[in-house]
Design a protein around this motif. Structure first.
Motif, PDB file in Angstrom:
ATOM      1  N   TYR A 145       0.844  -1.192   0.000  1.00 28.25           N
ATOM      2  CA  TYR A 145       0.000   0.000   0.000  1.00 28.25           C
ATOM      3  C   TYR A 145       0.879   1.240   0.000  1.00 28.25           C
ATOM      4  O   TYR A 145       1.907   1.282   0.678  1.00 28.25           O
ATOM      5  CB  TYR A 145      -0.873   0.050   1.261  1.00 28.25           C
ATOM      6  N   ALA A 146       0.453   2.268  -0.717  1.00 30.33           N
ATOM      7  CA  ALA A 146       1.134   3.557  -0.721  1.00 30.33           C
ATOM      8  C   ALA A 146       0.363   4.506   0.185  1.00 30.33           C
ATOM      9  O   ALA A 146      -0.867   4.517   0.186  1.00 30.33           O
ATOM     10  CB  ALA A 146       1.194   4.118  -2.133  1.00 30.33           C
ATOM     11  N   SER A 147       1.087   5.313   0.941  1.00 33.37           N
ATOM     12  CA  SER A 147       0.475   6.306   1.814  1.00 33.37           C
ATOM     13  C   SER A 147       0.138   7.553   1.010  1.00 33.37           C
ATOM     14  O   SER A 147       0.982   8.079   0.290  1.00 33.37           O
ATOM     15  CB  SER A 147       1.441   6.674   2.939  1.00 33.37           C
ATOM     16  N   ASP A 148      -1.100   8.030   1.161  1.00 35.68           N
ATOM     17  CA  ASP A 148      -1.476   9.285   0.499  1.00 35.68           C
ATOM     18  C   ASP A 148      -0.953  10.493   1.255  1.00 35.68           C
ATOM     19  O   ASP A 148      -0.715  11.536   0.673  1.00 35.68           O
ATOM     20  CB  ASP A 148      -3.000   9.386   0.365  1.00 35.68           C
TER      21      ASP A 148
ATOM     22  N   ASN B 106      -5.570  -8.053   7.538  1.00 35.72           N
ATOM     23  CA  ASN B 106      -6.602  -7.046   7.760  1.00 35.72           C
ATOM     24  C   ASN B 106      -5.913  -5.806   8.319  1.00 35.72           C
ATOM     25  O   ASN B 106      -5.330  -5.856   9.402  1.00 35.72           O
ATOM     26  CB  ASN B 106      -7.646  -7.587   8.733  1.00 35.72           C
ATOM     27  N   LEU B 107      -5.982  -4.692   7.610  1.00 37.71           N
ATOM     28  CA  LEU B 107      -5.312  -3.468   8.061  1.00 37.71           C
ATOM     29  C   LEU B 107      -5.823  -2.999   9.416  1.00 37.71           C
ATOM     30  O   LEU B 107      -5.101  -2.332  10.152  1.00 37.71           O
ATOM     31  CB  LEU B 107      -5.479  -2.361   7.025  1.00 37.71           C
ATOM     32  N   GLN B 108      -7.042  -3.347   9.765  1.00 42.99           N
ATOM     33  CA  GLN B 108      -7.607  -2.940  11.057  1.00 42.99           C
ATOM     34  C   GLN B 108      -6.919  -3.636  12.225  1.00 42.99           C
ATOM     35  O   GLN B 108      -7.030  -3.180  13.358  1.00 42.99           O
ATOM     36  CB  GLN B 108      -9.107  -3.195  11.088  1.00 42.99           C
ATOM     37  N   ASP B 109      -6.197  -4.720  11.952  1.00 41.91           N
ATOM     38  CA  ASP B 109      -5.475  -5.438  13.005  1.00 41.91           C
ATOM     39  C   ASP B 109      -4.104  -4.839  13.285  1.00 41.91           C
ATOM     40  O   ASP B 109      -3.450  -5.220  14.256  1.00 41.91           O
ATOM     41  CB  ASP B 109      -5.305  -6.919  12.629  1.00 41.91           C
TER      42      ASP B 109
ATOM     43  N   GLY C 270       3.945  -8.781  11.157  1.00 47.04           N
ATOM     44  CA  GLY C 270       2.756  -8.761  10.325  1.00 47.04           C
ATOM     45  C   GLY C 270       2.739  -7.609   9.341  1.00 47.04           C
ATOM     46  O   GLY C 270       1.769  -7.419   8.614  1.00 47.04           O
ATOM     47  N   PHE C 271       3.831  -6.824   9.296  1.00 48.03           N
ATOM     48  CA  PHE C 271       3.941  -5.715   8.347  1.00 48.03           C
ATOM     49  C   PHE C 271       5.398  -5.321   8.187  1.00 48.03           C
ATOM     50  O   PHE C 271       6.250  -5.671   8.997  1.00 48.03           O
ATOM     51  CB  PHE C 271       3.129  -4.493   8.807  1.00 48.03           C
TER      52      PHE C 271
END
Length: 85
Positions: free
Chosen positions: A6-9, A23-26, A68-69
């Protein structure tokens, strides 16, 4: 490992790598909030032997497994380039 990038805006040059089914919410809010909106940039199969433009694939895989990232920061500017370009 199949990885969604993912790229940060909000922060140009910042890329968040996560396993495809993550899941990005995790992920920790302290990580996600400063990045702002994230847009899917690339889906990539990462292996230890693969060449990545601005990251060591072994470190990326270790971070994906342990945390996890993986957060890729923009490359630091070369001070000599700034002086002579």
């Amino acid at each position: 490992m199949l990885t969604q990038i993912y790229a940060s805006d909000r922060k140009p040059g910042y890329y968040l790598y996560v396993p495809k089914d993550a899941n990005l919410q995790d992920l920790p809010e302290a990580l996600i909030k400063p990045l702002g909106a994230l847009r899917k940039s690339l889906l990539l199969m990462i292996t230890p032997a693969q060449k990545l433009a601005n990251a060591d694939p072994v470190k990326v895989l270790e971070s994906l497994t342990e945390r996890g990232f993986y957060l890729q920061l923009p490359p630091k500017d070369d001070p000599l380039e700034a002086l002579y370009s």
